[in-house]
Write an enzyme that holds these catalytic residues in place. Structure first.
Site, PDB file in Angstrom:
ATOM      1  N   GLY A   1      12.243  38.690  40.734  1.00  0.00           N
ATOM      2  CA  GLY A   1      11.734  40.027  40.963  1.00  0.00           C
ATOM      3  C   GLY A   1      12.666  41.068  40.376  1.00  0.00           C
ATOM      4  N   CYS A   2      12.696  42.231  40.975  1.00  0.00           N
ATOM      5  CA  CYS A   2      13.561  43.313  40.498  1.00  0.00           C
ATOM      6  C   CYS A   2      15.003  42.841  40.388  1.00  0.00           C
ATOM      7  CB  CYS A   2      13.473  44.488  41.461  1.00  0.00           C
ATOM      8  SG  CYS A   2      14.681  45.777  41.141  1.00  0.00           S
ATOM      9  N   PHE A   3      15.611  43.043  39.233  1.00  0.00           N
ATOM     10  CA  PHE A   3      16.963  42.509  39.040  1.00  0.00           C
ATOM     11  C   PHE A   3      18.026  43.227  39.855  1.00  0.00           C
ATOM     12  CE2 PHE A   3      16.497  44.505  34.503  1.00  0.00           C
ATOM     13  CZ  PHE A   3      16.516  45.794  35.009  1.00  0.00           C
TER      14      PHE A   3
ATOM     15  N   MET B   1       7.854  47.628  38.362  1.00  0.00           N
ATOM     16  CA  MET B   1       9.010  48.222  39.029  1.00  0.00           C
ATOM     17  C   MET B   1       9.343  49.553  38.388  1.00  0.00           C
ATOM     18  SD  MET B   1      12.703  46.449  39.669  1.00  0.00           S
ATOM     19  CE  MET B   1      13.017  46.515  37.908  1.00  0.00           C
TER      20      MET B   1
END
Length: 226
Positions: free
Chosen positions: A53-55, A1
């Protein structure tokens, strides 16, 4: 990311974006089943950790969920010395991007948070990635912080496996609680502070919209900032 790299380079609509991966097909929204085992956690605020996944997106959805009083982006596992965005996002550490969620079970139960998580945040059939992001640090993991949460999470995953809603095997795991390190300040409340960011618009705003559509009684228009 690597959210400040080039994503959607071929898509002029978005221009410079946030991730290192090319655009993928839109994520599937699934109305996950209601839990058979309802969480009974008693009075007082409770806390659980969700990795999906992406926070940014995990935090955004839970920050729009009624009963959630805090959603902190951070890194679960690994060491304090390596709990650094550049290191974690490179995939060389033992952390996963995660969000520590504090909630009032009188308003939203843990099993309801699980249902939201698997409906609009994480695809439980994916390993080593979610959405456009790839790597073990983007694994979807549940990190219960109590025996009750662990029992509810185990029962819920079992129900998902029997639901037939996904054609591929459910691979999301329940992990033991390790140290949670809050991410850098600029990651906190990121979607609220950067609503026009290309990554937020492409991947995370649709998740919040899905929360509102699927669970209107649990949706909060206001983003609950930390």
């Amino acid at each position: 990311m690597r959210k400040f790299g080039a994503l959607f380079a071929a898509a002029a609509l978005f221009g410079a974006s946030a991730c290192q991966q090319p655009a993928f097909a839109a994520e599937r929204v699934v109305e996950a089943p209601a839990a058979s085992r309802v969480a009974k956690e008693g009075a007082g605020l409770k806390t659980a950790i969700f990795a999906g996944g992406c926070f940014w997106g995990v935090e955004a959805v839970f920050s729009h969920t009624k009963g959630v009083t805090s959603a902190v982006s951070g890194y679960h596992g690994g060491t304090r010395r390596q709990a650094d965005y550049k290191l974690v996002s490179s995939g060389v550490t033992d952390h996963v991007e995660a969000v520590k969620v504090t909630y009032d079970p009188r308003v939203v139960r843990y099993d309801e948070l699980l249902r939201i998580f698997f409906s609009v945040i994480a695809d439980p059939t994916l390993k080593d990635g979610q959405g456009p992001d790839r790597g073990a640090h983007y694994n979807a993991e549940l990190v219960p912080l109590s025996a009750e949460q662990r029992a509810v999470a185990s029962a819920y995953l079992a129900k998902l496996k029997k639901s037939g809603l996904w054609s591929r095997p459910i691979v999301t795991t329940i992990e033991p609680a390790k140290t949670f390190y809050a991410a850098e300040t600029y990651h906190q409340d990121f979607a609220a502070k950067n609503p026009r960011h290309p990554y937020i618009m492409r991947w995370d705003a649709p998740k919040v919209s899905a929360l509102k559509r699927l669970y209107p009684s649990l949706y909060r228009a206001e983003f609950r900032r930390n």
